[in-house]
Design a protein around this motif. Structure first.
Motif, PDB file in Angstrom:
ATOM      1  N   THR A  79      37.748 -95.612 -38.066  1.00 50.69           N
ATOM      2  CA  THR A  79      36.537 -96.109 -38.599  1.00 50.69           C
ATOM      3  C   THR A  79      36.442 -96.134 -40.120  1.00 50.69           C
ATOM      4  O   THR A  79      37.457 -95.498 -40.758  1.00 50.69           O
ATOM      5  N   PRO A  80      35.274 -96.759 -40.524  1.00 48.81           N
ATOM      6  CA  PRO A  80      35.306 -96.610 -42.208  1.00 48.81           C
ATOM      7  C   PRO A  80      35.307 -95.203 -42.723  1.00 48.81           C
ATOM      8  O   PRO A  80      36.010 -94.920 -43.877  1.00 48.81           O
ATOM      9  N   GLU A  81      34.635 -94.489 -42.088  1.00 53.00           N
ATOM     10  CA  GLU A  81      34.640 -92.934 -42.339  1.00 53.00           C
ATOM     11  C   GLU A  81      35.898 -92.305 -42.227  1.00 53.00           C
ATOM     12  O   GLU A  81      36.339 -91.486 -43.294  1.00 53.00           O
ATOM     13  N   GLN A  82      36.450 -92.705 -41.370  1.00 54.02           N
ATOM     14  CA  GLN A  82      38.108 -92.049 -41.098  1.00 54.02           C
ATOM     15  C   GLN A  82      38.919 -92.640 -42.062  1.00 54.02           C
ATOM     16  O   GLN A  82      39.806 -91.789 -42.728  1.00 54.02           O
ATOM     17  N   ARG A  83      38.762 -93.777 -42.481  1.00 53.82           N
ATOM     18  CA  ARG A  83      40.046 -94.698 -43.746  1.00 53.82           C
ATOM     19  C   ARG A  83      39.488 -93.845 -44.792  1.00 53.82           C
ATOM     20  O   ARG A  83      40.340 -93.710 -45.430  1.00 53.82           O
ATOM     21  N   GLU A  84      38.330 -93.753 -45.119  1.00 51.71           N
ATOM     22  CA  GLU A  84      37.773 -92.866 -46.329  1.00 51.71           C
ATOM     23  C   GLU A  84      38.557 -91.622 -46.443  1.00 51.71           C
ATOM     24  O   GLU A  84      38.995 -91.262 -47.569  1.00 51.71           O
ATOM     25  N   ILE A  85      38.443 -90.804 -45.254  1.00 48.94           N
ATOM     26  CA  ILE A  85      38.888 -89.537 -45.163  1.00 48.94           C
ATOM     27  C   ILE A  85      40.690 -89.705 -45.670  1.00 48.94           C
ATOM     28  O   ILE A  85      41.093 -88.940 -46.379  1.00 48.94           O
ATOM     29  N   GLN A  86      41.087 -90.529 -44.801  1.00 46.48           N
ATOM     30  CA  GLN A  86      42.738 -90.897 -45.016  1.00 46.48           C
ATOM     31  C   GLN A  86      43.019 -91.111 -46.655  1.00 46.48           C
ATOM     32  O   GLN A  86      44.089 -90.623 -47.189  1.00 46.48           O
ATOM     33  N   LYS A  88      41.241 -90.411 -49.229  1.00 41.07           N
ATOM     34  CA  LYS A  88      40.871 -89.290 -50.073  1.00 41.07           C
ATOM     35  C   LYS A  88      42.039 -88.293 -49.823  1.00 41.07           C
ATOM     36  O   LYS A  88      42.340 -87.864 -50.904  1.00 41.07           O
ATOM     37  N   PRO A 134      34.104 -80.381 -39.800  1.00 38.84           N
ATOM     38  CA  PRO A 134      33.636 -81.878 -39.980  1.00 38.84           C
ATOM     39  C   PRO A 134      33.505 -82.699 -38.780  1.00 38.84           C
ATOM     40  O   PRO A 134      32.884 -83.593 -38.628  1.00 38.84           O
ATOM     41  N   GLN A 136      35.465 -84.106 -36.587  1.00 40.33           N
ATOM     42  CA  GLN A 136      36.293 -85.495 -36.377  1.00 40.33           C
ATOM     43  C   GLN A 136      37.075 -85.545 -35.062  1.00 40.33           C
ATOM     44  O   GLN A 136      36.277 -85.021 -34.065  1.00 40.33           O
ATOM     45  N   MET A 140      42.422 -88.047 -36.038  1.00 42.45           N
ATOM     46  CA  MET A 140      41.919 -87.884 -37.640  1.00 42.45           C
ATOM     47  C   MET A 140      42.904 -86.810 -38.181  1.00 42.45           C
ATOM     48  O   MET A 140      43.702 -86.902 -39.216  1.00 42.45           O
TER      49      MET A 140
END
Length: 453
Positions: A79-86, A88, A134, A136, A140
């Motif tokens: 997801t966009p949120e998971q991609r952001e975490i990756q 980061k 978090p 997730q 993730m």
């Protein structure tokens, strides 16, 4: 085209060279002799020369593809949120860890200053529900393991012990009071955890042969024994210690706080792998632990096994990260390293090595992704986790070996990172269950026969 025309075309490649450059070239070679040789070439030879010169001229203009070990684009499933975490985590590992990874690996010390910075990522206990986590999923968690291990397997191991084994033991086996006390501050990394299961005399047979004992004495428990290879234990605020009850012979878990009398961790020196991780030999002598610090839901080794099953998938992901780091380092090296006047990446044998490395890496990544999907769906079986550990740790050995091979002698130097991946792969191959033990778990599942003894 006439012979004269081909010669003229060949010489046109030199049209942009200025007089000074020609003079410098003439000081190195006899241009007249070169012209005489070119004039004596037949058509086929001239065609070959033209192709070679043209290829040489165009090489600097050729746009090379990016170096990326995610060949089947698994990142697109996030997801966009998971991609952001990756990203980061990736940026953190590149900016904060890569510059110091070899230095601390060589010194065999853990960079304590990295912990507060790592805490700001807010990724500890990422797959757990509640307690400030978090929330997730295990996919993730696996992606994070890859991103850490592709830069530094030691850092990934430190984090896996803390977030997986230590927090996981409390999450699965602790009382509500224990979870409330420890999980929020461990999630913030204000308290660091360790996990004490393996012993000097017992590794694979720990379920039956555990020598560390516990015995109840009123409202306290008295622990005696030793634990070995316990990551983070030299500085951990709490260590999960597993011990066999001398009365009912069942394995129980305990929260041993830092500084508890009778609990003495000693750093293990001279390791050839995971040197940044501070593993300890722990000597436990008449160590008194209150009943309130006994893991209330850990009453047999079956409960210990629940923790191991949950975290074994994470170790398979670590293997993928180690392999990916070695593969990407090797591709980068092969594009820059020149032999016989051109990058070694242009050679067929080198490309064959890189393709086999990528094939292994891609198979490992897709296997682990499906494994974590099963875990998120509550369908994960012991044998599935074990198969991933077996396959990924074996294939990682092959990938890092080929990465070292394409680098030649330079492959044994820390400056190119692959030497560290080669060594660290050996630790991954052994911990969280050896290849043989995990193979027997899978073998029992597919045949119906237990071949352990």
């Amino acid at each position: 085209m006439s012979l004269f025309g081909k010669i003229k075309g060949t010489l046109s490649l030199l049209k942009d060279i200025d007089i000074e450059a020609i003079a410098k070239l003439n000081s190195k070679i006899d241009l007249k002799e070169v012209m005489d040789k070119v004039g004596s070439l037949d058509d086929d030879q001239l065609n070959g020369l033209m192709k070679m010169l043209t290829r040489k001229a165009k090489r600097g203009q050729h746009k090379l593809p990016p170096i990326d070990g995610d060949f089947y684009d698994l990142s697109l499933k996030l997801t966009p949120e998971q991609r952001e975490i990756q990203l980061k985590v990736r940026n953190f590992m590149e900016d904060e860890v890569r510059p110091i990874a070899n230095e601390y690996w060589k010194k065999a010390e853990f960079p304590q200053q990295i912990i507060p910075k790592l805490a700001t990522l807010n990724i500890a206990g990422i797959a757990y529900k509640g307690y400030g986590c978090p929330e997730q999923n295990f996919v993730m968690e696996g992606i994070i393991a890859i991103e850490m291990a592709r830069v530094d397997v030691s850092m990934s191991t430190f984090f896996g012990v803390h977030s997986g084994l230590a927090m996981g033991s409390i999450y699965l086996c602790g009382s509500e009071e224990q979870k409330l006390e420890w999980l929020p501050k461990m999630q913030r990394m204000e308290a660091i955890g360790a996990f004490g299961l393996t012993e000097p005399n017992v590794g694979s047979a720990i379920s039956q042969g555990m020598e560390t004992t516990c015995q109840r004495d009123g409202d306290t428990w008295i622990l005696n024994g030793q634990k070995k290879w316990i990551g983070n234990a030299t500085f951990a605020d709490v260590t999960i210690v597993w011990a066999k009850d001398v009365d009912d012979k069942q394995v129980k878990g305990f929260l041993v706080r830092k500084g508890t009398p009778g609990f003495s961790p000693e750093k293990i020196e001279d390791k050839m792998a995971l040197r940044t991780v501070e593993n300890a030999l722990i000597t436990i002598t008449d160590c008194r632990i209150s009943e309130s610090d006994r893991l209330q839901e850990a009453n047999s080794f079956k409960d210990t096994a629940k923790v191991l099953k949950m975290t074994r998938a994470g170790v398979a992901w670590q293997a993928v990260g180690c392999a990916r780091g070695a593969y990407e380092s090797a591709v980068k090296y092969c594009k820059k390293r020149e032999q016989f006047g051109k990058p070694i990446a242009t050679f067929q044998l080198i490309q064959n090595h890189l393709v086999e490395m990528l094939a292994n890496l891609t198979a490992m990544q897709t296997l682990c992704y499906r494994l974590s999907e099963l875990q998120d769906e509550g369908l994960l079986k012991d044998e599935q986790a074990s198969l991933a550990k077996v396959f990924c740790s074996m294939r990682t050995r092959d990938v890092v070996s080929r990465a070292r091979e394409v680098m030649g002698g330079n492959g044994i130097l820390l400056e190119h990172d692959v030497a560290r991946f080669v060594a660290d792969a050996e630790a991954i191959y052994s911990y969280e269950g050896t290849k043989e033990i995990n193979s027997l778990i899978v073998g029992r599942a597919i045949t119906g026969y237990s071949a352990f003894v």
